[in-house]
Scaffold this active site. Structure first.
Site, PDB file in Angstrom:
ATOM      1  N   CYS A  15       0.669  54.138  10.353  1.00 56.96           N
ATOM      2  CA  CYS A  15      -0.414  53.293   9.902  1.00 56.96           C
ATOM      3  C   CYS A  15      -1.723  53.790  10.293  1.00 56.96           C
ATOM      4  O   CYS A  15      -2.344  53.998   9.373  1.00 56.96           O
ATOM      5  CB  CYS A  15      -0.304  52.015  10.819  1.00 56.96           C
ATOM      6  SG  CYS A  15       1.237  51.184  10.465  1.00 56.96           S
TER       7      CYS A  15
HETATM    8  C1  UGA Z   1      -0.681  50.103  14.801  1.00 58.12           C
HETATM    9  C2  UGA Z   1      -1.687  49.119  15.683  1.00 58.12           C
HETATM   10  O1  UGA Z   1      -1.481  49.356  16.976  1.00 58.12           O
HETATM   11  C3  UGA Z   1      -1.192  47.791  15.185  1.00 58.12           C
HETATM   12  O2  UGA Z   1      -1.972  46.879  15.759  1.00 58.12           O
HETATM   13  C4  UGA Z   1      -1.079  47.661  13.609  1.00 58.12           C
HETATM   14  O3  UGA Z   1      -0.680  46.366  13.207  1.00 58.12           O
HETATM   15  C5  UGA Z   1      -0.154  48.874  13.044  1.00 58.12           C
HETATM   16  O4  UGA Z   1      -0.776  50.060  13.563  1.00 58.12           O
HETATM   17  C6  UGA Z   1      -0.299  48.615  11.668  1.00 58.12           C
HETATM   18  O5  UGA Z   1      -1.419  48.971  10.964  1.00 58.12           O
HETATM   19  O6  UGA Z   1       0.870  48.490  11.165  1.00 58.12           O
HETATM   20  P1  UGA Z   1       1.434  51.361  15.594  1.00 58.12           P
HETATM   21  O7  UGA Z   1       1.523  52.237  14.446  1.00 58.12           O
HETATM   22  O8  UGA Z   1       2.876  50.754  15.847  1.00 58.12           O
HETATM   23  O9  UGA Z   1       0.417  50.082  15.349  1.00 58.12           O
HETATM   24  O10 UGA Z   1       1.309  52.245  16.964  1.00 58.12           O
HETATM   25  P2  UGA Z   1       0.587  51.861  18.343  1.00 58.12           P
HETATM   26  O11 UGA Z   1       1.282  51.400  19.280  1.00 58.12           O
HETATM   27  O12 UGA Z   1      -0.748  51.452  17.889  1.00 58.12           O
HETATM   28  O13 UGA Z   1       0.296  53.587  18.642  1.00 58.12           O
HETATM   29  C7  UGA Z   1      -0.513  54.483  17.750  1.00 58.12           C
HETATM   30  C8  UGA Z   1      -0.307  56.006  18.313  1.00 58.12           C
HETATM   31  O14 UGA Z   1      -1.335  55.891  19.229  1.00 58.12           O
HETATM   32  C9  UGA Z   1       1.064  56.454  18.888  1.00 58.12           C
HETATM   33  O15 UGA Z   1       0.981  57.616  18.683  1.00 58.12           O
HETATM   34  C10 UGA Z   1       0.710  56.216  20.351  1.00 58.12           C
HETATM   35  O16 UGA Z   1       1.173  57.168  21.239  1.00 58.12           O
HETATM   36  C11 UGA Z   1      -0.881  56.621  20.623  1.00 58.12           C
HETATM   37  N1  UGA Z   1      -1.465  56.077  21.738  1.00 58.12           N
HETATM   38  C12 UGA Z   1      -1.688  54.780  21.811  1.00 58.12           C
HETATM   39  C13 UGA Z   1      -2.298  56.897  22.335  1.00 58.12           C
HETATM   40  O17 UGA Z   1      -2.402  58.315  22.367  1.00 58.12           O
HETATM   41  N2  UGA Z   1      -3.010  56.357  23.636  1.00 58.12           N
HETATM   42  C14 UGA Z   1      -3.148  54.897  23.857  1.00 58.12           C
HETATM   43  O18 UGA Z   1      -3.815  54.622  24.757  1.00 58.12           O
HETATM   44  C15 UGA Z   1      -2.505  54.347  22.760  1.00 58.12           C
END
Ligand code: UGA
Length: 461
Positions: free
Chosen positions: A304
């Site tokens: 995403c």
């Molecule tokens: C993300 C959004 O969080 C959702 O709200 C949204 O609905 C979704 O995209 C979408 O558009 O469908 P997702 O892709 O499942 O969800 O992943 P996240 O849990 O948000 O993590 C994204 C990335 O950021 C991961 O690689 C994670 O490791 C990284 N991350 C997250 C960090 O590096 N630091 C953080 O503090 C949080």
């Protein structure tokens, strides 16, 4: 007049209807369970990917009758047998438990005839120039239009797919009108209802949302969605169609910005000998900032954030804007994984012929998804510098193998530990249990247990 034909919501005892809606989700569920099967609305969902299936399964859990539609016969067959075609925590259980409320079909005619609301949940992948590919949304809108032509009753079409502002009004609406020969606002309703589900915890996110956003073309559509979501206790934000579309992009872009921001601060902290996690904890207590999404490391990935950021940038440029912040957010994220290689080389200066253990290939824990994973550029760079890569991931090895068949895949994390140095790229729980004593570990995800290593370096701490 009742906007839809549901005996349990629109006729009968009005107090009972109120009772169904006014209570919180938990109470609502126990009520439904104690009364047995209560049909609230007849819904159909176009696209049985993770968004469509989670949406369908959760609406079924809430007592609605759901018909999932997809072109993939194998998926349809699995759903009808109560099996989940994809891994998502809690989804399999919902599909089997609420099997009586869910069916799946490839027949759009059947689904539209037997439902009053259709959610469009198909993917909007990136094209090679970063802009987004609307072909699935267009195809589904056309199919819905053709089926509505055959249907007399009013029907609500809801776009849940992530689409740029203006798409529901300027693309979906005219396609449905053209193929149905009907008028929006009179013969059918139109709404945009973005999802905020995270992979791996999508069921929980659906059932316990922070907010629900509904953008509506017409009042009747708004009333139906208000009724459908009334069981939730979170705020329901009612907006225009385009604002609902923009809220989704702006939310993802902001979350990605938070991470790139803390990574930039983290890179500074690393040079200055400051622990960014202490900084994030201190900042996060400010209510205006918040601690979430301030975990620094090797950056964000997934299906995403990368796609949505690129689509937003391409769209801004098309509109004649120069989206400077968004471009830098992506640039910081593209460079961040290489920080771990820089640190590795402080301890293993020449990578040629050296064995490097790679811990974690999924873009985050709890999924087998490697799309946008930070492991991709890192493994690429290791191979370019002649390293021998020994990788391990509890879930994502099969998917990674399709892109990098040439590296060694280990059967256990212990196996990958016997390397000249280990890189931690995904914060999987099982990596906490390993004995890192005597090892060289470069950590991209802040794993406390790995600090016991002989040599330990954190990317931003
Ligand atoms: C993300 C959004 O969080 C959702 O709200 C949204 O609905 C979704 O995209 C979408 O558009 O469908 P997702 O892709 O499942 O969800 O992943 P996240 O849990 O948000 O993590 C994204 C990335 O950021 C991961 O690689 C994670 O490791 C990284 N991350 C997250 C960090 O590096 N630091 C953080 O503090 C949080």
């Amino acid at each position: 007049m009742c906007p839809f034909n549901y005996p349990d919501t629109c006729t009968g005892d009005p107090n009972r209807r109120e009772e169904n809606y006014e209570i919180d989700l938990h109470a609502y569920q126990s009520l439904n369970e104690s009364r047995g099967y209560v049909v609230l609305m007849n819904l159909s969902i176009a696209g049985a990917g993770y968004v469509g299936l989670v949406t369908g399964a959760c609406f079924a859990k809430l007592g609605n009758r759901v018909i999932c539609m997809d072109i993939d016969e194998m998926k349809i067959d699995m759903i009808n047998r109560g099996l989940s075609p994809l891994y998502e925590e809690g989804l399999g259980e919902l599909l089997i438990t609420y099997r009586d409320n869910i069916e799946a079909t490839t027949d759009y005619g059947y689904a539209l005839r037997n439902s009053d609301v259709t959610f469009i949940c198909v993917g909007t992948p990136s094209k090679s120039d970063g802009s987004f590919d609307l072909s699935f949304v267009r195809a589904v809108a056309e199919e819905i239009g053709k089926q509505l032509k055959e249907k007399e009753e009013w029907h609500l079409v809801v776009v849940k797919s992530t689409v740029l502002p203006g798409t529901t009004r300027d693309v979906v609406l005219p396609i449905v009108e053209k193929h149905s020969g009907k008028r929006v606002g009179r013969d059918f309703g139109l709404a945009m209802n973005p999802e905020f589900l995270r992979e791996g915890v999508a069921v929980k996110d659906f059932l316990e949302p922070d907010r629900i956003v509904i953008g509506c073309y017409d009042e009747r559509s708004r009333d139906v969605l208000r009724a459908l979501y009334k069981v939730f206790s979170c705020p329901i934000v009612e907006t225009s169609l385009s604002a609902a579309e923009m809220i989704k992009y702006a939310s993802n872009a902001f979350l990605a910005t938070k991470i790139s921001f803390i990574n930039e601060i983290g890179n500074l902290c690393k040079r200055a000998g400051v622990d960014t996690y202490e900084v994030a904890d201190g900042m996060g207590l400010d209510e205006r900032i918040g601690r979430a999404f301030l975990d620094s490391g090797i950056g964000w990935g997934g299906s995403c954030f990368p796609k949505d950021l690129h689509a937003l940038i391409a769209w801004a440029q098309e509109l004649g804007e120069n989206p400077r912040i968004l471009e830098r957010v992506v640039e910081v994220n593209d460079l961040q994984p290489l920080k771990i290689i820089e640190l590795l080389k402080r301890h293993v200066p020449l990578l040629t012929g050296r064995v490097i253990g790679v811990f974690g290939l999924a873009f985050k824990p709890g999924t087998d998804d490697v799309r946008g994973s930070r492991a991709l550029p890192i493994v690429k760079q290791l191979l370019e510098e002649g390293a021998i890569v020994k990788a391990y991931d509890p879930e994502a090895m099969e998917n990674f193998k399709k892109l990098y068949p040439q590296i060694e895949y280990c059967s256990s994390a212990e196996d990958a530990l016997s390397s000249d140095a280990v890189l931690i790229l995904t914060r999987w729980e099982e990596f906490r249990k390993l004995d890192y004593k005597g090892k060289v570990v470069i950590d991209g995800r802040r794993l406390e247990e790995a600090k016991k290593a002989k040599i330990y370096e954190g990317v931003c701490w």
